[in-house]
Design an enzyme around this catalytic site. Structure first.
Site, PDB file in Angstrom:
ATOM      1  N   CYS A  35      -2.184   3.239 -18.176  1.00 52.42           N
ATOM      2  CA  CYS A  35      -3.132   3.279 -17.628  1.00 52.42           C
ATOM      3  C   CYS A  35      -4.172   3.977 -16.727  1.00 52.42           C
ATOM      4  O   CYS A  35      -4.942   3.569 -16.688  1.00 52.42           O
ATOM      5  CB  CYS A  35      -2.554   1.521 -16.684  1.00 52.42           C
ATOM      6  SG  CYS A  35      -2.113   2.111 -15.297  1.00 52.42           S
ATOM      7  N   SER A 125       3.855   6.431   0.567  1.00 53.69           N
ATOM      8  CA  SER A 125       2.563   6.622   1.267  1.00 53.69           C
ATOM      9  C   SER A 125       2.713   6.229   2.037  1.00 53.69           C
ATOM     10  O   SER A 125       3.304   5.646   3.221  1.00 53.69           O
ATOM     11  CB  SER A 125       1.913   5.148   0.548  1.00 53.69           C
ATOM     12  OG  SER A 125       0.284   5.815   0.948  1.00 53.69           O
ATOM     13  N   TYR A 149      -2.131  -2.944  -0.973  1.00 52.81           N
ATOM     14  CA  TYR A 149      -1.420  -1.599  -1.856  1.00 52.81           C
ATOM     15  C   TYR A 149      -0.757  -1.096  -0.549  1.00 52.81           C
ATOM     16  O   TYR A 149       0.596  -0.419  -1.064  1.00 52.81           O
ATOM     17  CB  TYR A 149      -2.482  -0.681  -1.807  1.00 52.81           C
ATOM     18  CG  TYR A 149      -1.913   1.358  -2.310  1.00 52.81           C
ATOM     19  CD1 TYR A 149      -1.468   0.948  -3.458  1.00 52.81           C
ATOM     20  CD2 TYR A 149      -1.989   2.294  -1.022  1.00 52.81           C
ATOM     21  CE1 TYR A 149      -0.499   2.809  -3.622  1.00 52.81           C
ATOM     22  CE2 TYR A 149      -1.397   2.922  -1.309  1.00 52.81           C
ATOM     23  CZ  TYR A 149      -0.904   2.669  -2.858  1.00 52.81           C
ATOM     24  OH  TYR A 149       0.042   4.441  -3.450  1.00 52.81           O
ATOM     25  N   LYS A 153       3.863  -1.221  -1.470  1.00 49.33           N
ATOM     26  CA  LYS A 153       4.720   0.622  -0.943  1.00 49.33           C
ATOM     27  C   LYS A 153       5.901   0.019  -0.231  1.00 49.33           C
ATOM     28  O   LYS A 153       6.976   0.527  -0.465  1.00 49.33           O
ATOM     29  CB  LYS A 153       4.068   1.397  -0.560  1.00 49.33           C
ATOM     30  CG  LYS A 153       3.082   2.229  -1.398  1.00 49.33           C
ATOM     31  CD  LYS A 153       4.057   3.049  -2.754  1.00 49.33           C
ATOM     32  CE  LYS A 153       2.644   3.272  -3.568  1.00 49.33           C
ATOM     33  NZ  LYS A 153       4.125   3.610  -4.717  1.00 49.33           N
TER      34      LYS A 153
END
Ligand code: NAD
Ligand code: WQD
Length: 337
Positions: A35, A125, A149, A153
């Site tokens: 993707c 991250s 996002y 995580k």
């Protein structure tokens, strides 16, 4: 000989890690749904290593694919890179991110449990720290992500902390990356974002090669020496090496670690531009615009725990990061196409 499943292995960080794994004599199975990456990466990996990773085109959310994969290949460990990573898109389409990054990870972990594969390295991250009110982040800095996002995580980290409690035999490394940049020294592999790059280094590279007319510098009024944002850029080859160090470290006596992977030395946007101009011999035209929503002025890793516990530290500096990014861009003006 060990066999490692690398989810997201055709992606930017995954591909560089796969090369290092193969060069270390480890067999690799890549699972990627492409993707955000290109199958042509596989050929580049083969050119660089004279070895072939096994490649399964499929989705981590697809249980049937995972079952077949684990039946076909006897895996000793998983390095889990597969995920979506665009902060802006995660805010616009949170369910897509929770589904892909969180549900996908849960499905993967369930299928690992079924076949007793219990060694895992997870791509976390620095975004999990959010905006903690300090600029140097150690692993114990409070976790408070400020975007979807980052939340995904942190959720996967939390899931893995719970999994470890319930299944003490699991061996897990949570690696928190700072700002990965650079490319393979050969100029054959690098970052190839689809569409307009979100991140600074690929944007600068595309300006240098002439794909884009100029860079937009997001703000020059930050409380930093030159007013532009400061980040801890880390060469992707150093980052990949951190995964091998984590893999070597994990064992029955060292079975859960959380480690920052950064250099500890931040650079400003203007410093990166200057270094890229030096590396490429090109002028990077830029315009200063307003700050990007959600951006922080400055943050960087405290990398000391990685050195103590893994014996790993970043070796490559900003000039090398820019030189390698430029070589990749120059040799592949349109990426892997
Ligand atoms: P990338 O997009 O280049 O690589 C991710 C790969 O995962 C891609 O090849 C994509 O096709 C694949 N993928 C995504 N969803 C999938 C799914 N459901 N099933 C199978 N494959 C899927 O990104 P990257 O920069 O190499 O990042 C790798 C990991 O590191 C990601 O989890 C990312 O969140 C994390 N990370 C990246 C950065 C960064 O700035 N690059 C920083 C910190 C953490
Ligand atoms: C770096 C600096 C920008 C683009 C993001 C994610 C983070 C992590 C790494 C995955 C900042 C400035 C940027 C541009 C600019 N990814 N900039 N013009 O925002 O530090 O981190 O990638 O986990 O989660 O948030 O990286 O490369 O986008 O920005 O001036 O066109 O460059 O303002 O100061 P960031 P970045």
């Amino acid at each position: 000989m060990k066999t490692i499943l690398v989810t997201g292995g055709t992606g930017y960080i995954g591909s560089h890690t796969v090369v290092q794994l193969l060069n270390a004599g480890i067999n690799v199975v890549i699972l990627d749904n492409l993707c955000n990456s290109n199958k042509a990466v596989i050929q580049r990996i083969e050119n660089l290593t004279n070895k072939s990773p096994y490649f399964v085109e499929g989705d981590i959310r697809d249980r049937t694919t995972l079952r077949h994969l684990f039946e076909q290949y006897s895996c000793d460990a998983v390095i889990h890179f597969a995920g979506l990573k665009a902060v802006g898109e995660s805010e616009e389409n949170p369910l897509k991110y929770f589904d892909n990054n969180v549900s996908g990870s849960v499905t993967l972990f369930e299928e690992m449990l079924r076949v007793n594969v219990n060694t895992l390295i997870f791509s976390s991250s620095a975004t999990v720290y959010g905006n903690p009110g300090v600029v140097c982040y150690s692993e114990s800095t409070p976790l408070q992500p400020i975007n979807v996002y980052g939340q995904t995580k942190l959720m996967v980290e939390d899931i893995l902390r719970s999994l470890k409690k319930s299944k003490p035999d699991f061996q897990i490394a949570l690696l928190r990356y700072f700002n990965p940049v650079g490319a393979h020294e050969s100029g054959q592999m690098g970052e190839d974002p689809f569409g307009t790059p979100n991140n600074l280094m690929p944007f600068i590279s595309q300006v240098a090669i002439g794909t884009r007319p100029q860079l937009m510098v997001y703000g020059n009024n930050y409380p930093t020496p030159d007013g532009t944002g400061l980040r801890d850029y880390i060469h992707v080859e150093d980052l990949a090496a951190g995964h091998l160090a984590a893999l070597n470290h994990l064992g029955p006596d060292n079975s859960f670690i959380t480690v920052n992977l950064g250099t500890g030395r931040p650079y400003s946007v203007l410093e990166v531009i200057k270094s890229f101009e030096k590396a490429s011999g090109k002028t990077i035209p830029y315009e200063v615009v307003g700050p990007r929503s959600g951006d922080l002025a400055e943050y960087y890793a405290d990398p000391s725990f990685a050195k103590t516990v893994l014996g790993w530290e970043a070796k490559l500096g900003i000039d090398r990061m820019c030189a390698d990014s430029w070589r990749w861009q120059k040799n592949n003006p349109k990426g892997y196409l």
